[in-house]
Design a protein around this motif. Structure first.
Motif, PDB file in Angstrom:
ATOM      1  N   PHE A  67       3.287   7.043  -4.502  1.00  0.00           N
ATOM      2  CA  PHE A  67       3.223   7.358  -5.926  1.00  0.00           C
ATOM      3  C   PHE A  67       2.038   8.278  -6.211  1.00  0.00           C
ATOM      4  N   ALA A  68       0.896   8.007  -5.568  1.00  0.00           N
ATOM      5  CA  ALA A  68      -0.289   8.844  -5.773  1.00  0.00           C
ATOM      6  C   ALA A  68      -0.068  10.268  -5.272  1.00  0.00           C
ATOM      7  N   LEU A  69       0.640  10.408  -4.155  1.00  0.00           N
ATOM      8  CA  LEU A  69       0.838  11.726  -3.567  1.00  0.00           C
ATOM      9  C   LEU A  69       1.929  12.528  -4.264  1.00  0.00           C
ATOM     10  N   PHE A  70       3.039  11.866  -4.572  1.00  0.00           N
ATOM     11  CA  PHE A  70       4.210  12.592  -5.073  1.00  0.00           C
ATOM     12  C   PHE A  70       4.513  12.320  -6.559  1.00  0.00           C
ATOM     13  N   GLY A  71       4.034  11.185  -7.075  1.00  0.00           N
ATOM     14  CA  GLY A  71       4.372  10.838  -8.449  1.00  0.00           C
ATOM     15  C   GLY A  71       3.351  11.276  -9.471  1.00  0.00           C
ATOM     16  N   LEU A  72       2.070  11.130  -9.157  1.00  0.00           N
ATOM     17  CA  LEU A  72       1.028  11.430 -10.135  1.00  0.00           C
ATOM     18  C   LEU A  72       1.074  12.863 -10.664  1.00  0.00           C
ATOM     19  N   PRO A  73       1.342  13.868  -9.823  1.00  0.00           N
ATOM     20  CA  PRO A  73       1.360  15.226 -10.372  1.00  0.00           C
ATOM     21  C   PRO A  73       2.431  15.470 -11.432  1.00  0.00           C
ATOM     22  N   GLY A  85       0.785  -1.230   0.000  1.00  0.00           N
ATOM     23  CA  GLY A  85       0.000   0.000   0.000  1.00  0.00           C
ATOM     24  C   GLY A  85       0.815   1.277   0.000  1.00  0.00           C
ATOM     25  N   PHE A  86       1.897   1.319   0.798  1.00  0.00           N
ATOM     26  CA  PHE A  86       2.660   2.559   0.909  1.00  0.00           C
ATOM     27  C   PHE A  86       3.291   3.007  -0.412  1.00  0.00           C
ATOM     28  N   PRO A  87       3.924   2.110  -1.196  1.00  0.00           N
ATOM     29  CA  PRO A  87       4.465   2.574  -2.479  1.00  0.00           C
ATOM     30  C   PRO A  87       3.397   3.160  -3.395  1.00  0.00           C
ATOM     31  N   ILE A  88       2.202   2.561  -3.395  1.00  0.00           N
ATOM     32  CA  ILE A  88       1.110   3.098  -4.210  1.00  0.00           C
ATOM     33  C   ILE A  88       0.658   4.457  -3.675  1.00  0.00           C
ATOM     34  N   PHE A 126      12.812   9.536  -3.878  1.00  0.00           N
ATOM     35  CA  PHE A 126      11.680  10.423  -3.621  1.00  0.00           C
ATOM     36  C   PHE A 126      11.888  11.813  -4.218  1.00  0.00           C
ATOM     37  N   VAL A 127      13.128  12.252  -4.205  1.00  0.00           N
ATOM     38  CA  VAL A 127      13.478  13.570  -4.729  1.00  0.00           C
ATOM     39  C   VAL A 127      14.659  13.389  -5.675  1.00  0.00           C
ATOM     40  N   PRO A 128      14.621  13.980  -6.874  1.00  0.00           N
ATOM     41  CA  PRO A 128      15.770  13.850  -7.784  1.00  0.00           C
ATOM     42  C   PRO A 128      17.073  14.263  -7.109  1.00  0.00           C
ATOM     43  N   LEU A 129      18.133  13.554  -7.442  1.00  0.00           N
ATOM     44  CA  LEU A 129      19.414  13.783  -6.784  1.00  0.00           C
ATOM     45  C   LEU A 129      19.904  15.217  -6.955  1.00  0.00           C
ATOM     46  N   ASP A 130      19.653  15.832  -8.110  1.00  0.00           N
ATOM     47  CA  ASP A 130      20.159  17.186  -8.336  1.00  0.00           C
ATOM     48  C   ASP A 130      19.441  18.231  -7.481  1.00  0.00           C
ATOM     49  N   GLN A 131      18.355  17.816  -6.791  1.00  0.00           N
ATOM     50  CA  GLN A 131      17.650  18.717  -5.893  1.00  0.00           C
ATOM     51  C   GLN A 131      18.003  18.462  -4.430  1.00  0.00           C
ATOM     52  N   LEU A 132      18.886  17.522  -4.176  1.00  0.00           N
ATOM     53  CA  LEU A 132      19.296  17.196  -2.815  1.00  0.00           C
ATOM     54  C   LEU A 132      20.553  17.981  -2.449  1.00  0.00           C
ATOM     55  N   PRO A 133      20.851  18.104  -1.139  1.00  0.00           N
ATOM     56  CA  PRO A 133      22.097  18.766  -0.726  1.00  0.00           C
ATOM     57  C   PRO A 133      23.315  18.073  -1.315  1.00  0.00           C
ATOM     58  N   LYS A 134      24.397  18.824  -1.420  1.00  0.00           N
ATOM     59  CA  LYS A 134      25.606  18.317  -2.051  1.00  0.00           C
ATOM     60  C   LYS A 134      26.153  17.076  -1.344  1.00  0.00           C
ATOM     61  N   PHE A 135      26.094  17.055  -0.011  1.00  0.00           N
ATOM     62  CA  PHE A 135      26.660  15.907   0.693  1.00  0.00           C
ATOM     63  C   PHE A 135      25.861  14.639   0.419  1.00  0.00           C
ATOM     64  N   MET A 136      24.537  14.765   0.194  1.00  0.00           N
ATOM     65  CA  MET A 136      23.727  13.599  -0.126  1.00  0.00           C
ATOM     66  C   MET A 136      23.989  13.135  -1.556  1.00  0.00           C
ATOM     67  N   GLN A 137      24.245  14.079  -2.449  1.00  0.00           N
ATOM     68  CA  GLN A 137      24.603  13.696  -3.817  1.00  0.00           C
ATOM     69  C   GLN A 137      25.924  12.932  -3.839  1.00  0.00           C
ATOM     70  N   ALA A 138      26.856  13.327  -2.957  1.00  0.00           N
ATOM     71  CA  ALA A 138      28.139  12.628  -2.889  1.00  0.00           C
ATOM     72  C   ALA A 138      27.994  11.267  -2.227  1.00  0.00           C
ATOM     73  N   PHE A 169       9.694   4.524  -7.274  1.00  0.00           N
ATOM     74  CA  PHE A 169       8.843   3.984  -6.223  1.00  0.00           C
ATOM     75  C   PHE A 169       8.811   2.462  -6.256  1.00  0.00           C
ATOM     76  N   GLY A 170       9.060   1.864  -7.420  1.00  0.00           N
ATOM     77  CA  GLY A 170       9.211   0.418  -7.467  1.00  0.00           C
ATOM     78  C   GLY A 170      10.438  -0.038  -6.701  1.00  0.00           C
ATOM     79  N   THR A 171      11.538   0.710  -6.819  1.00  0.00           N
ATOM     80  CA  THR A 171      12.743   0.401  -6.049  1.00  0.00           C
ATOM     81  C   THR A 171      12.478   0.540  -4.565  1.00  0.00           C
ATOM     82  N   TYR A 172      11.723   1.567  -4.188  1.00  0.00           N
ATOM     83  CA  TYR A 172      11.372   1.737  -2.768  1.00  0.00           C
ATOM     84  C   TYR A 172      10.556   0.549  -2.251  1.00  0.00           C
TER      85      TYR A 172
END
Length: 266
Positions: free
Chosen positions: A50-56, A44-47, A199-211, A76-79
């Motif tokens: 996806f409905a909350l953050f993916g559909l838009p 249920g949670f992946p669906i 959940f969030v594209p890597l290029d929108q995450l802080p630099k340390f998380m991208q590394a 979300f399939g990987t999640y």
């Protein structure tokens, strides 16, 4: 006077492996389905996410001009696979270990590898169900579709690549108590998902998380799925090597933890 001659002991007969393994897999699937919290969390949670953050954003396009909906579905399939691995092997194995089930199995003729093989097969089957339901929802609610060959290749890559996540779940199950295993599984699944760009594209995450992302197994798993969607499989070898390394490391740690519990009689 009669002389008694010893008779040879009758050879122990073991049940054929395939039927025994099939029975164990069926029992494991029943356990997963009958646990409502596990079923809701992994199906249920992946669906819901996806409905909350993916559909838009499913009708948008990426910078390369590809369909964003397909990339979001892979994320979300990987999640969902990460959730199955963490809770099927993390919390469940810890509960069985502390509840005495593993101790009972060690005293039985059932080989430990068969027990683990049944859990892995059941997790893969349940993961395939989770991916199928998520894909069906994405298609019905958002019109996200895959060509048949691309969809099948993507699913197979994700299922095969989740093996190191299963090994990580085994580490949690053999090292932590049931209460701490559930908490640890929750924390790891959320942190690793965000850190891998699910959940969030890597290029929108802080630099340390991208590394940090290239050092997370779920990042390499997602990359395999994204490459399958884009048709760019040239870099897959690097990701497979990373996932194989994680499988080896986590597998060795899980084997050590299993032997430690066996020595303690737990």
């Amino acid at each position: 006077m009669t002389t008694l001659t010893p008779t040879a002991a009758a050879p122990t007969r073991r049940a054929p492996v395939p039927p025994l393994l099939a029975g164990l897999v069926l029992a494991e699937l029943r356990r997963l389905v009958r646990n409502p919290m596990f079923a809701i969390g992994t199906l249920g949670f992946p669906i819901m996410f996806f409905a909350l953050f993916g559909l838009p954003a499913v009708h948008q396009t990426t910078e390369s001009g590809a369909n964003a909906g397909q990339y979001i579905l892979v994320s979300f399939g990987t999640y969902s696979l990460l959730s199955v691995a963490m809770f099927s092997f993390g919390a469940a194995v810890a509960t069985e270990r502390m509840g005495g089930w593993l101790r009972l199995l060690r005293a039985s003729p059932l080989p430990a590898p068969l027990y683990l093989a049944a859990k892995i097969i059941a997790a893969l089957l349940f993961s395939a169900l989770s991916l199928s339901l998520l894909s069906l929802f994405a298609h019905l609610a958002g019109g996200v579709t895959f060509p048949a060959g691309t969809g099948l290749l993507t699913g197979l890559k994700l299922l095969l690549g989740m093996i190191p996540l299963i090994a990580l779940g085994l580490c949690i199950g053999f090292l932590a108590s049931p209460a701490s295993a559930s908490v640890l599984a929750n924390i790891l699944s959320v942190i690793v998902s965000f850190g891998s760009g699910l959940f969030v594209p890597l290029d929108q995450l802080p630099k340390f998380m991208q590394a940090l992302a290239p050092f997370l197994p779920s990042y390499h798993l997602a990359q395999l799925g994204w490459n399958a969607v884009s048709g760019q499989a040239r870099g897959d070898a690097v990701h497979w090597v990373w996932l194989a390394g994680y499988t080896l490391v986590f597998g060795l740690v899980a084997a050590w933890a299993y032997r430690r519990d066996e020595a303690r009689g737990q």
